[in-house]
Design an enzyme around this catalytic site. Structure first.
Site, PDB file in Angstrom:
ATOM      1  N   SER A 291       0.807  -1.215   0.000  1.00  0.00           N
ATOM      2  CA  SER A 291       0.000   0.000   0.000  1.00  0.00           C
ATOM      3  C   SER A 291       0.846   1.274   0.000  1.00  0.00           C
ATOM      4  O   SER A 291       0.351   2.340  -0.385  1.00  0.00           O
ATOM      5  CB  SER A 291      -0.948   0.011   1.206  1.00  0.00           C
TER       6      SER A 291
ATOM      7  N   ASP B 123      -3.194   6.425  11.722  1.00  0.00           N
ATOM      8  CA  ASP B 123      -2.383   5.813  10.671  1.00  0.00           C
ATOM      9  C   ASP B 123      -1.092   6.627  10.556  1.00  0.00           C
ATOM     10  O   ASP B 123      -1.091   7.746  10.039  1.00  0.00           O
ATOM     11  CB  ASP B 123      -3.145   5.832   9.346  1.00  0.00           C
TER      12      ASP B 123
ATOM     13  N   HIS C 194       1.107   5.370   6.344  1.00  0.00           N
ATOM     14  CA  HIS C 194       0.856   5.900   4.999  1.00  0.00           C
ATOM     15  C   HIS C 194       1.026   7.421   5.005  1.00  0.00           C
ATOM     16  O   HIS C 194       1.341   8.015   6.036  1.00  0.00           O
ATOM     17  CB  HIS C 194      -0.541   5.488   4.538  1.00  0.00           C
TER      18      HIS C 194
END
Length: 442
Positions: A161, A412, A415
């Site tokens: 990702s 998060d 990312h």
């Protein structure tokens, strides 16, 4: 005796004058050489523009990115990527230049997971930091110039990702510079390939989901949140058959190797998660080395280096524990609005052993005639604790009331918000895909 003595003196005088004469001739030759060489250097310096590294918050925007340099020089200068370490530098706040390279609401293809402003983030300073190498500048991004060079080509990102994060960035950077028909084809139910196509220019910018490169229990594009990592360390062809026709391939695989152990599935024909499996649990570095060995064999066997350029993105830092940079216990990257400036903490969020394994694998490939260039973004990500989505992203399921009271625990910090740090990765990547002959050394 006297006669012989006088003859010896005469011989010595002759040798002395001969030496003076030879020294005189040598001096003339040296003077002529330096005169001719100086003229040649003047010719070269008149044709090569040197751009010193800037130390202010302004970037010289008068010169567009030029990929093809038609100047004929008697001595070809090295490209920027050969003459400068683009990955050693610092972050400079720059709200007067061209950052951000695009706006969230102006990129219809942006994955909602990463559009932090749309999902409620109020500050935007994280979008306006530029990476400044210590000894040079890389060319300013010019979308139209890149698009012209990409005509008829397939650019493919392969990995996890984080690589999809970068793929989203590349599409948003280029899409406004591509006229004509454009479309984004999401992966079908039985595929892990995503493709952005510009029909009139025959450009394809693709992403292939293979988080561990080899076959794994994370290969399902939507159902891959297993808490244990299971791989077939010698199986890659199911994925790799989708890669062979690309002109540029950008690999990565780092996020899924951060658990301490990985389970090796040793039953050749069994299904992932099926009964009667023969497995072995090993530490992650060992499993990563095995996976890279399989990947390397595939690269050597299937890739023609004269047709396909290969890159491997360096591992990116996570900022899940504020104590790593002197913060409070139980806090994370949530609420951070400035990059780290204390260099004592610039080794956080990555696994040095995993990085060494990657570097060794790429070195072995190079020794066998296959050059896979690593885009070494590790250091420049270590400072950017401020640039993660934290709670400002699309959610698979809404936060509970208890979770909302503890934002640090649900943030998060792996990312990256877009626009943001991955745009810099792509600027550096493009400098290697299309190296220029314009030197920008200080």
């Amino acid at each position: 005796m006297g006669k012989h003595y006088s003859m010896g003196l005469w011989d010595m005088k002759i040798m002395y004058y001969c030496c003076l004469f030879m020294f005189f001739l040598g001096g003339l030759a040296t003077l002529r050489f330096y005169r001719n060489n100086n003229q040649e250097l003047v010719v070269i310096s008149s044709k090569v523009k040197v751009t010193p590294a800037t130390t202010t918050t302004n970037i010289n925007t008068s010169r567009p990115l030029v990929f093809d340099d038609q100047r004929t020089l008697k001595i070809a200068p090295p490209s920027l990527t050969d003459s400068c370490d683009l990955f050693s530098g610092s972050w400079v706040y720059d709200n007067k230049s061209h950052y951000p390279l695009y706006k969230e609401n102006e990129c219809p293809y942006l994955n909602g997971d990463l559009a932090c402003q749309i999902h409620g983030r109020k500050d935007s300073k994280y979008q306006q930091w530029r990476w400044q190498p210590h000894d040079c500048d890389f060319p300013r991004f010019d979308g139209k110039a890149v698009v012209q060079r990409l005509k008829g080509k397939r650019l493919l990102f392969v990995g996890d990702s984080i690589n999809r994060n970068q793929w989203d960035s590349m599409i948003c950077m280029l899409q406004s510079s591509i006229p004509g028909k454009k479309e984004l084809n999401a992966a079908s139910l039985n595929s892990t390939l995503y493709s952005f196509k510009a029909t009139d220019y025959n450009i394809s910018i693709d992403f292939y989901w293979a988080p561990m490169l080899v076959e794994s229990n994370g290969d399902d594009r939507s159902n891959h949140r297993a808490h244990l990592r299971v791989i077939r360390s010698k199986a890659i062809e199911k994925h790799a058959r989708h890669w062979v026709d690309a002109d540029v391939i950008i690999f990565n695989s780092c996020l899924w190797w951060r658990l301490p152990t990985v389970t090796l599935l040793k039953s050749a024909g069994s299904l992932m998660g099926g009964p009667n499996q023969v497995v072995e649990v090993v530490d992650s570095p060992r499993a990563y080395k095995m996976a890279l060995k399989t990947w390397s064999k595939w690269v050597i066997t299937n890739i023609n280096p004269s047709k396909t350029k290969l890159f491997y993105m360096g591992h990116t830092a996570a900022h899940a524990w504020a104590t790593d940079w002197g913060g409070k216990k139980h806090e994370t990257c949530y609420g951070e609005t400035e990059p780290l400036t204390d260099y004592r903490f610039w080794k956080l969020g990555t696994d040095p052993q995993i990085l060494r394994i990657l570097e060794s694998s790429l070195s072995n490939l190079k020794a066998k005639g296959v050059n896979v260039k690593m885009i070494n973004i590790t250091q420049l990500t270590q400072a950017r604790r401020d640039a993660h989505p934290t709670i400002y992203r699309k959610l698979w399921r809404p936060f509970t009331e208890d979770q909302k009271k503890k934002p640090h625990s649900i943030s998060d910090c792996a990312h990256w918000c877009l626009p943001g740090v991955p745009d810099i990765w792509n600027e550096l990547l493009l400098a290697y895909i299309f190296p220029t002959t314009a030197i920008a050394r200080q």
